[in-house]
Scaffold this active site. Structure first.
Site, PDB file in Angstrom:
ATOM      1  N   GLU A  17      45.547  32.511  40.784  1.00 50.63           N
ATOM      2  CA  GLU A  17      45.652  33.653  39.871  1.00 50.63           C
ATOM      3  C   GLU A  17      47.015  34.331  39.946  1.00 50.63           C
ATOM      4  O   GLU A  17      47.596  34.674  38.920  1.00 50.63           O
ATOM      5  CB  GLU A  17      44.551  34.670  40.215  1.00 50.63           C
ATOM      6  CG  GLU A  17      44.655  35.964  39.424  1.00 50.63           C
ATOM      7  CD  GLU A  17      43.548  36.965  39.755  1.00 50.63           C
ATOM      8  OE1 GLU A  17      42.672  36.668  40.587  1.00 50.63           O
ATOM      9  OE2 GLU A  17      43.561  38.065  39.149  1.00 50.63           O
TER      10      GLU A  17
ATOM     11  N   ASP B  45      44.414  42.045  47.276  1.00 56.05           N
ATOM     12  CA  ASP B  45      43.767  41.103  46.361  1.00 56.05           C
ATOM     13  C   ASP B  45      44.520  39.781  46.247  1.00 56.05           C
ATOM     14  O   ASP B  45      45.184  39.561  45.255  1.00 56.05           O
ATOM     15  CB  ASP B  45      43.653  41.753  44.970  1.00 56.05           C
ATOM     16  CG  ASP B  45      42.923  40.871  43.979  1.00 56.05           C
ATOM     17  OD1 ASP B  45      42.297  39.903  44.410  1.00 56.05           O
ATOM     18  OD2 ASP B  45      42.985  41.164  42.777  1.00 56.05           O
TER      19      ASP B  45
ATOM     20  N   GLU C 197      35.030  47.044  40.435  1.00 56.91           N
ATOM     21  CA  GLU C 197      35.568  46.701  39.114  1.00 56.91           C
ATOM     22  C   GLU C 197      34.497  46.743  38.030  1.00 56.91           C
ATOM     23  O   GLU C 197      34.368  45.830  37.217  1.00 56.91           O
ATOM     24  CB  GLU C 197      36.242  45.322  39.161  1.00 56.91           C
ATOM     25  CG  GLU C 197      37.398  45.274  40.141  1.00 56.91           C
ATOM     26  CD  GLU C 197      38.203  43.976  40.097  1.00 56.91           C
ATOM     27  OE1 GLU C 197      37.630  42.931  39.797  1.00 56.91           O
ATOM     28  OE2 GLU C 197      39.419  44.048  40.374  1.00 56.91           O
TER      29      GLU C 197
HETATM   30  O1  GCW Z   1      41.528  39.126  41.768  1.00 55.83           O
HETATM   31  C1  GCW Z   1      40.667  39.915  40.999  1.00 55.83           C
HETATM   32  C2  GCW Z   1      40.579  39.237  39.685  1.00 55.83           C
HETATM   33  C3  GCW Z   1      39.261  39.432  38.976  1.00 55.83           C
HETATM   34  C4  GCW Z   1      38.141  39.108  39.964  1.00 55.83           C
HETATM   35  C5  GCW Z   1      38.247  40.070  41.130  1.00 55.83           C
HETATM   36  C6  GCW Z   1      37.208  39.807  42.201  1.00 55.83           C
HETATM   37  C7  GCW Z   1      36.006  38.119  39.603  1.00 55.83           C
HETATM   38  O2  GCW Z   1      41.637  39.665  38.871  1.00 55.83           O
HETATM   39  O3  GCW Z   1      39.246  38.561  37.877  1.00 55.83           O
HETATM   40  O4  GCW Z   1      36.867  39.167  39.363  1.00 55.83           O
HETATM   41  O5  GCW Z   1      39.491  39.933  41.740  1.00 55.83           O
HETATM   42  O6  GCW Z   1      37.549  39.152  43.180  1.00 55.83           O
HETATM   43  O7  GCW Z   1      36.085  40.236  42.064  1.00 55.83           O
END
Ligand code: GCW
Length: 679
Positions: free
Chosen positions: A389, A361, A287
């Protein structure tokens, strides 16, 4: 206290009916030699029993032992402990034994361990026993953690914001550190010690290079000093490009000797500040974060360089496996294993790989990540997400115990039956010198720490399951409810049941049948199954639902992405047949027609609508259940929870209506009977 600040450490005055029994068993605390951890233990016992008995219990240092003495210590700090029948050696360095016994004709309670921190954990176990209504005269609990590193990961930024935080701002006040010690730091450490959490990563994995500057190391060191008596080690997330980002080297290429030297010096500096520093956590080439891939080096090249810098100090390097970055044609669910599998066996032995529970995720429902079972030579740290989240954030009630349990109990069959994710995390299936489990914290500056009372339960259950991944979500919920509210049996069973059902309820109104990532862009709060225009294909909900006129779901079989092949044959067999699998995973693995016959005899289209309805109905039921509990809960917490349940009920309808409206449009079929077609 009605604001929830005390968490589960609520030490309420005991009911008259229990008071005398407890008083008889707790007439004096006997401590031996002093040190910071034992002082913390003594303070906790004094504070708790002062509150529960509404009187001071005297503390004695050795001397004669009388009836009702509570003997607290290690064989070293309090020699009489060595004379008692406690089998301490098998409890290791963090375990404890709390036992009622007769010593020289006197009825005593021993809170004993091999180490001071074990004693502190034992004190919290004793308190829990009393708080949850246990018999004070008959206690015999021995417990030792099954996982060595039990870590919170804070996604806290240096400006005080918290990524995916829904409970206010960061509790680390970087501005007033290192001088000022906010009382919260101490209560944070108490809370963590009470559930056995023994490490904390202070800052976000999207890490600011500045965390490694002297100013911040001084602040982190102060926190480490505060946490040390509680057995809580400090770790830091580091940015892979720190040396060049801070302007101290020309590159951050791990093959460059200047870069290697920089990290060696930096590690030494960190250990000068924090002699018992835990180690670094790294999100690299994920990311947008920098990583070794920026220099054509592998994850192992990057991780090993950092591990080498930490090794002389006994530090560990935790490298995250959360990577995905390929072209539209690759199923994101397969990417992490594809990338790390060839590197298995090439990491230094102080490297651990931290793996999210699911392959995508932290979705409300995901099968376990196939890394568990496939990566065998590298120790794996489980990464859960406590902050919700994708599960309604602060307001929706979703107790994560059943979510964690579902993953941990799953049998990977990696080395025959019984190779559950839990056995892998515990280092039993593939033995490693170190084991770990981590979770992204939900803690912030809100008075109740977690942005809502029920969110506290998720911090609590994580700690308890990290200590013992084989404990059940229901048993832990029961303890939490008793400690957080009251031991009244009807209330406890009702609320535990509501908590246990809550994650499935949420799955039903958000992403039933194994749908995933149907969230709106950015904030991830509301529904967004129609979103298809984001640059990165794998950020689009349509990438996951693949809904069109003919059907819905992600085909992960051989004629699809073949992600299923990453699992053992036994696990594949569970999921391969859409007519035979546990339907909760149907659309994760299969693309099926809207008329696909479910086991209920209904079509998928009907069943989908039914699940959404069931989720909504359950949120209404929760309000009714809660309304009947008014007599058991103080006004402030009762009202907050009531309001949150109303929000949840309203938003469950929003989720259902939005998702069904979209699917109805793409499927080109009317909503099933009983649903109003949207205007
Ligand atoms: O779940 C996603 C989130 C990001 C997060 C990423 C990760 C810290 O939307 O905000 O960043 O995973 O785990 O690195």
């Amino acid at each position: 206290d009605e604001d929830g600040y005390d968490l589960w450490l609520r030490y309420l005055p005991l009911a008259q009916t229990r008071l005398k029994d407890v008083e008889d068993c707790v007439r004096a605390f006997v401590f031996g030699a002093e040190n910071p951890t034992l002082t913390v233990a003594r303070d906790e016992l004094e504070r708790a029993f002062f509150a529960m008995l509404v009187k001071c219990v005297p503390v004695r240092e050795g001397g004669g032992i009388s009836d009702g003495a509570v003997l607290v210590g290690t064989p070293d700090s309090l020699p009489v402990i060595a004379d008692l029948d406690l089998s301490l050696p098998e409890l290791g360095k963090e375990g404890y034994r709390v036992r009622s016994l007769i010593h020289e004709g006197k009825r005593v309670t021993a809170i004993a361990a091999n180490t001071d921190i074990g004693v502190l954990y034992g004190c919290f176990a004793f308190l829990r026993h009393i708080q949850t209504g246990g018999d004070p005269a008959r206690i015999d609990i021995s417990s030792a953690p099954k996982v060595e590193l039990r870590l919170l990961n804070h996604w806290d930024n240096l400006d005080g914001s918290v990524e995916r935080g829904y409970a206010g701002f960061s509790i680390w006040d970087w501005w007033t550190l290192p001088d000022y010690v906010n009382r919260r730091y101490i209560d944070y450490a108490r809370a963590n010690a009470s559930i056995g959490i023994n490490g904390t990563v202070l800052n976000n994995v999207n890490a600011a290079p500045e965390i490694l500057t002297e100013a911040y190391l001084a602040k982190a060191a102060r926190l480490a000093d505060i946490f040390r008596p509680y057995g809580l080690k400090v770790f830091l997330s580091v940015n892979f490009a720190s040396p060049s980002a801070l302007g101290e080297t020309a590159t951050s290429d791990p093959a460059d000797p200047a870069v290697q030297a920089w990290w060696k010096d930096k590690a030494s500096e960190v250990y000068r500040w924090i002699p018992d520093f835990g180690g670094f956590l790294v999100k690299a080439n994920s990311e947008g974060q920098p990583g070794p891939g920026d220099y054509d080096r592998s994850h192992a090249d990057g991780a090993n360089m950092l591990a080498d810098a930490l090794a002389p100090h006994g530090g560990i390097l935790i490298w995250r496996a959360f990577v995905y970055a390929s072209d539209a044609g690759t199923d994101r669910a397969t990417e992490a294993l594809n990338e790390f599998k060839p590197l298995d066996g090439t990491f230094r032995n102080n490297v651990l790989l931290q793996v999210k529970n699911g392959p995508i995720d932290f979705q409300p429902r995901e099968p376990f990540s196939p890394i568990f079972g496939q990566i065998t030579k590298t120790p794996l740290v489980m990464e859960f997400q406590i902050t919700k989240e994708y599960l309604g954030q602060a307001t929706h009630l979703a107790y994560l115990g059943p979510v964690f349990e579902e993953v941990l109990k799953f049998d990977t069959h990696a080395r025959g039956p019984g190779s559950t994710v839990s056995e892998i995390v515990k280092g039993k299936t593939f033995p490693h010198p170190v084991t770990g489990i981590a979770a992204v914290a939900n803690i912030g500056t809100d008075r109740d720490w977690t942005g809502g009372t029920f969110n506290q339960a998720n911090w609590y259950v994580f700690g308890r399951m990290a200590w013992d991944p084989d404990e059940t979500a229901a048993a832990i919920a029961e303890d939490w409810v008793k400690m957080t509210f009251t031991c009244e049996p009807g209330f406890v069973s009702t609320v535990v049941e509501m908590m246990m059902r809550s994650p499935e309820t949420l799955v039903n109104y958000m992403m039933p049948f194994g749908l995933h990532h149907q969230v709106a862009t950015g904030h991830h709060y509301g529904p967004g199954p129609w979103v298809s225009e984001l640059d990165r294909p794998e950020w689009n909900p349509t990438y996951y639902n693949r809904a069109d006129k003919d059907g819905i779901g992600f085909n992960r079989l051989a004629d699809g992405s073949n992600a299923i092949a990453q699992y053992s044959p036994e696990v594949q067999a569970l999921f391969a047949d859409p007519h035979a699998l546990d339907e909760r995973y149907l659309l994760w693995f299969h693309h099926v027609s809207w008329d696909f016959p479910l086991s209920s005899g209904k079509t998928l289209w009907q069943g989908l609508a039914e699940r959404y309805d069931a989720g909504v109905a359950e949120t209404a039921r929760m309000i009714d259940i809660w309304d009947q509990q008014r007599a058991h809960v103080d006004g402030q917490r009762f009202a907050q929870i009531r309001t949150f349940l109303e929000i949840q009920h309203r938003e469950a309808q929003w989720w259902r209506d939005a998702c069904l409206a979209y699917f109805s449009a793409v499927a080109q079929r009317p909503l099933p009977e009983g649903h109003k077609q949207p205007a």
